[in-house]
Design a protein around this motif. Structure first.
Motif, PDB file in Angstrom:
ATOM      1  N   ILE A 126      35.338  35.751  39.197  1.00  0.00           N
ATOM      2  CA  ILE A 126      36.608  35.688  39.970  1.00  0.00           C
ATOM      3  C   ILE A 126      37.673  36.560  39.495  1.00  0.00           C
ATOM      4  N   VAL A 127      38.689  36.909  40.494  1.00  0.00           N
ATOM      5  CA  VAL A 127      39.911  37.588  40.114  1.00  0.00           C
ATOM      6  C   VAL A 127      40.979  36.542  40.064  1.00  0.00           C
ATOM      7  N   ALA A 128      41.600  36.353  39.007  1.00  0.00           N
ATOM      8  CA  ALA A 128      42.581  35.454  38.902  1.00  0.00           C
ATOM      9  C   ALA A 128      44.056  36.156  38.543  1.00  0.00           C
ATOM     10  N   GLY A 129      45.043  35.220  38.764  1.00  0.00           N
ATOM     11  CA  GLY A 129      46.383  36.190  38.590  1.00  0.00           C
ATOM     12  C   GLY A 129      47.416  34.886  38.743  1.00  0.00           C
ATOM     13  N   THR A 130      48.826  35.357  38.143  1.00  0.00           N
ATOM     14  CA  THR A 130      49.749  34.528  38.195  1.00  0.00           C
ATOM     15  C   THR A 130      50.398  34.075  39.787  1.00  0.00           C
ATOM     16  N   GLU A 131      51.108  33.054  39.726  1.00  0.00           N
ATOM     17  CA  GLU A 131      51.504  32.481  41.188  1.00  0.00           C
ATOM     18  C   GLU A 131      51.986  33.750  41.875  1.00  0.00           C
ATOM     19  N   GLY A 132      52.990  34.772  41.429  1.00  0.00           N
ATOM     20  CA  GLY A 132      53.550  35.678  42.048  1.00  0.00           C
ATOM     21  C   GLY A 132      52.734  36.962  42.370  1.00  0.00           C
ATOM     22  N   ASN A 133      51.590  36.821  42.156  1.00  0.00           N
ATOM     23  CA  ASN A 133      50.561  37.918  42.684  1.00  0.00           C
ATOM     24  C   ASN A 133      50.076  37.838  43.685  1.00  0.00           C
ATOM     25  N   THR A 190      37.199  37.485  35.488  1.00  0.00           N
ATOM     26  CA  THR A 190      36.410  36.868  34.671  1.00  0.00           C
ATOM     27  C   THR A 190      35.545  35.725  35.278  1.00  0.00           C
ATOM     28  N   GLN A 191      35.028  34.839  34.402  1.00  0.00           N
ATOM     29  CA  GLN A 191      34.454  33.649  35.071  1.00  0.00           C
ATOM     30  C   GLN A 191      35.117  32.595  34.963  1.00  0.00           C
ATOM     31  N   THR A 192      34.959  31.533  35.865  1.00  0.00           N
ATOM     32  CA  THR A 192      35.668  30.235  35.759  1.00  0.00           C
ATOM     33  C   THR A 192      35.917  29.505  34.514  1.00  0.00           C
ATOM     34  N   ALA A 193      34.777  29.566  33.574  1.00  0.00           N
ATOM     35  CA  ALA A 193      34.790  28.989  32.299  1.00  0.00           C
ATOM     36  C   ALA A 193      35.834  29.816  31.254  1.00  0.00           C
ATOM     37  N   VAL A 194      35.899  30.969  31.343  1.00  0.00           N
ATOM     38  CA  VAL A 194      36.903  31.528  30.582  1.00  0.00           C
ATOM     39  C   VAL A 194      38.436  31.451  31.474  1.00  0.00           C
ATOM     40  N   LEU A 195      38.311  31.546  32.427  1.00  0.00           N
ATOM     41  CA  LEU A 195      39.599  31.077  32.939  1.00  0.00           C
ATOM     42  C   LEU A 195      40.259  29.774  32.683  1.00  0.00           C
ATOM     43  N   ALA A 196      39.372  28.881  32.560  1.00  0.00           N
ATOM     44  CA  ALA A 196      39.838  27.559  31.978  1.00  0.00           C
ATOM     45  C   ALA A 196      40.362  27.559  30.537  1.00  0.00           C
ATOM     46  N   ALA A 197      39.620  28.123  29.787  1.00  0.00           N
ATOM     47  CA  ALA A 197      40.222  28.324  28.422  1.00  0.00           C
ATOM     48  C   ALA A 197      41.422  29.114  28.393  1.00  0.00           C
ATOM     49  N   MET A 198      41.850  30.070  29.321  1.00  0.00           N
ATOM     50  CA  MET A 198      43.003  30.785  29.062  1.00  0.00           C
ATOM     51  C   MET A 198      44.001  29.890  29.601  1.00  0.00           C
ATOM     52  N   ASN A 199      43.867  28.996  30.725  1.00  0.00           N
ATOM     53  CA  ASN A 199      44.881  28.245  30.992  1.00  0.00           C
ATOM     54  C   ASN A 199      45.183  26.946  30.388  1.00  0.00           C
ATOM     55  N   GLU A 200      44.167  26.626  29.388  1.00  0.00           N
ATOM     56  CA  GLU A 200      44.346  25.593  28.246  1.00  0.00           C
ATOM     57  C   GLU A 200      45.384  25.956  27.503  1.00  0.00           C
ATOM     58  N   ARG A 202      47.812  28.459  28.079  1.00  0.00           N
ATOM     59  CA  ARG A 202      49.051  28.954  28.670  1.00  0.00           C
ATOM     60  C   ARG A 202      49.423  27.842  30.108  1.00  0.00           C
ATOM     61  N   PRO A 203      49.480  26.551  29.470  1.00  0.00           N
ATOM     62  CA  PRO A 203      49.907  25.778  30.473  1.00  0.00           C
ATOM     63  C   PRO A 203      51.288  26.039  31.343  1.00  0.00           C
ATOM     64  N   GLN A 204      52.201  26.653  30.723  1.00  0.00           N
ATOM     65  CA  GLN A 204      53.683  26.995  31.471  1.00  0.00           C
ATOM     66  C   GLN A 204      53.232  27.953  32.704  1.00  0.00           C
ATOM     67  N   SER A 205      52.144  28.768  32.563  1.00  0.00           N
ATOM     68  CA  SER A 205      52.122  29.959  33.413  1.00  0.00           C
ATOM     69  C   SER A 205      50.445  29.868  33.589  1.00  0.00           C
ATOM     70  N   PRO A 206      50.012  29.108  34.318  1.00  0.00           N
ATOM     71  CA  PRO A 206      48.472  29.120  34.690  1.00  0.00           C
ATOM     72  C   PRO A 206      48.103  30.280  35.600  1.00  0.00           C
ATOM     73  N   LEU A 207      46.859  30.964  35.243  1.00  0.00           N
ATOM     74  CA  LEU A 207      46.339  31.939  36.144  1.00  0.00           C
ATOM     75  C   LEU A 207      45.405  31.260  37.245  1.00  0.00           C
ATOM     76  N   LYS A 208      45.726  31.525  38.541  1.00  0.00           N
ATOM     77  CA  LYS A 208      44.960  30.872  39.490  1.00  0.00           C
ATOM     78  C   LYS A 208      43.917  31.666  40.158  1.00  0.00           C
ATOM     79  N   VAL A 209      42.963  31.099  40.667  1.00  0.00           N
ATOM     80  CA  VAL A 209      41.958  31.958  41.218  1.00  0.00           C
ATOM     81  C   VAL A 209      42.418  32.646  42.576  1.00  0.00           C
ATOM     82  N   LYS A 210      42.223  33.815  42.530  1.00  0.00           N
ATOM     83  CA  LYS A 210      42.846  34.948  44.035  1.00  0.00           C
ATOM     84  C   LYS A 210      41.643  34.744  44.845  1.00  0.00           C
TER      85      LYS A 210
END
Length: 266
Positions: A126-133, A190-200, A202-210
């Motif tokens: 997936i491609v993921a990014g912050t809320e403002g992207n 990246t992949q969804t499993a890696v994204l989950a590790a990132m967001n764990e 950085r809870p204040q600014s999670p990356l969301k699947v675009k």
């Protein structure tokens, strides 16, 4: 007499050329494994949920536990060969491992240099990014900095689809996660499993699947020409998918089941 000598010399030369052109024989890998009573299985460490080190500093994850089950069912000792993502295909090409279980997607390009079993698992890239992207596709990545892991399908797809993006490549998922957590990246492929590790982390600014780039079928890779070993592993996958052992391992780490049509995928 001179003609006989000439014919003899010609026959010798032809025989030498034939021997030189003949393929070099090598021992059957399955026989070698059983004789050594040990199998070398390469895993790409640092991939969340698939292959990582737990709190007890022990290698685990769905790929690692799958490797352990293969060795157990084969009745041999397991030697885990810990590698990076970029070393996955070369490790098999150079026969530094007998098998590779390392989230390697089955692709036509890779089939040219290594053999694959039938799929043993799947993942979404997936491609993921912050809320403002505001990102809905590859065109929206132009002019943006995007981080990804080198020598992955993600790398190939972003390089081809987003030619105007600034691509930052990392050697493995662990360093990609560190960069995302430290705020160096606001967009990743990246992949969804890696994204989950990132967001764990950085809870204040999670990356969301675009958007989802592709669902990948993962295969166990092995050197080309090892048909008996490939047949053994394919039979093992079918047996342990049907008896539920593979799904139990996968679900333990990924909190989801393997696709029901997994064995029919190529």
């Amino acid at each position: 007499m001179r003609i006989k000598k000439l014919l003899a010399a010609t026959a010798t030369a032809v025989a030498a050329l034939w021997l030189a052109a003949a393929p070099v024989a090598h021992a059957d890998q399955l026989d070698d494994i059983m004789k050594a009573k040990k199998i070398r299985i390469a895993v790409a460490m640092g991939i969340p949920l698939f292959a990582f080190v737990d709190k007890e500093v022990k290698a685990t994850g769905s790929d690692v536990e799958t490797a352990r089950l293969i060795a157990k069912d084969m009745g041999v000792e397991l030697e885990l060969v810990e590698i990076t993502n970029a070393a996955r295909v070369p490790t098999i090409q150079t026969r530094k491992a007998d098998l590779l279980i390392a989230t390697l997607a089955i692709t036509p390009e890779r089939k040219k240099v290594v053999d694959f079993t039938i799929p043993y698992a799947t993942l979404d890239i997936i491609v993921a990014g912050t809320e403002g992207n505001a990102i809905k596709g590859y065109d929206d990545l132009n002019g943006k900095k995007i981080g990804l892991t080198r020598a992955t399908v993600n790398d190939s797809m972003v390089t081809k689809g987003a030619k105007g993006a600034e691509v930052v490549r990392f050697e493995d998922d662990a360093t990609l996660i560190t960069a995302a957590v430290s705020g160096q990246l606001d967009v990743v492929s990246t992949q969804t499993a890696v994204l989950a590790a990132m967001n764990e982390k950085r809870p204040q600014s999670p990356l969301k699947v675009k958007f989802v780039q592709q669902e990948l079928n993962l295969g166990i890779a092995l050197p080309q020409g090892e048909d008996r070993l490939k047949e053994w592993v394919n039979t093992w996958i079918k047996t342990n998918f049907q008896n539920g052992k593979m799904n139990a391992i996968f679900a333990t780490f990924h909190d989801r089941d393997l696709p029901q049509d997994l064995l029919t995928r190529q």
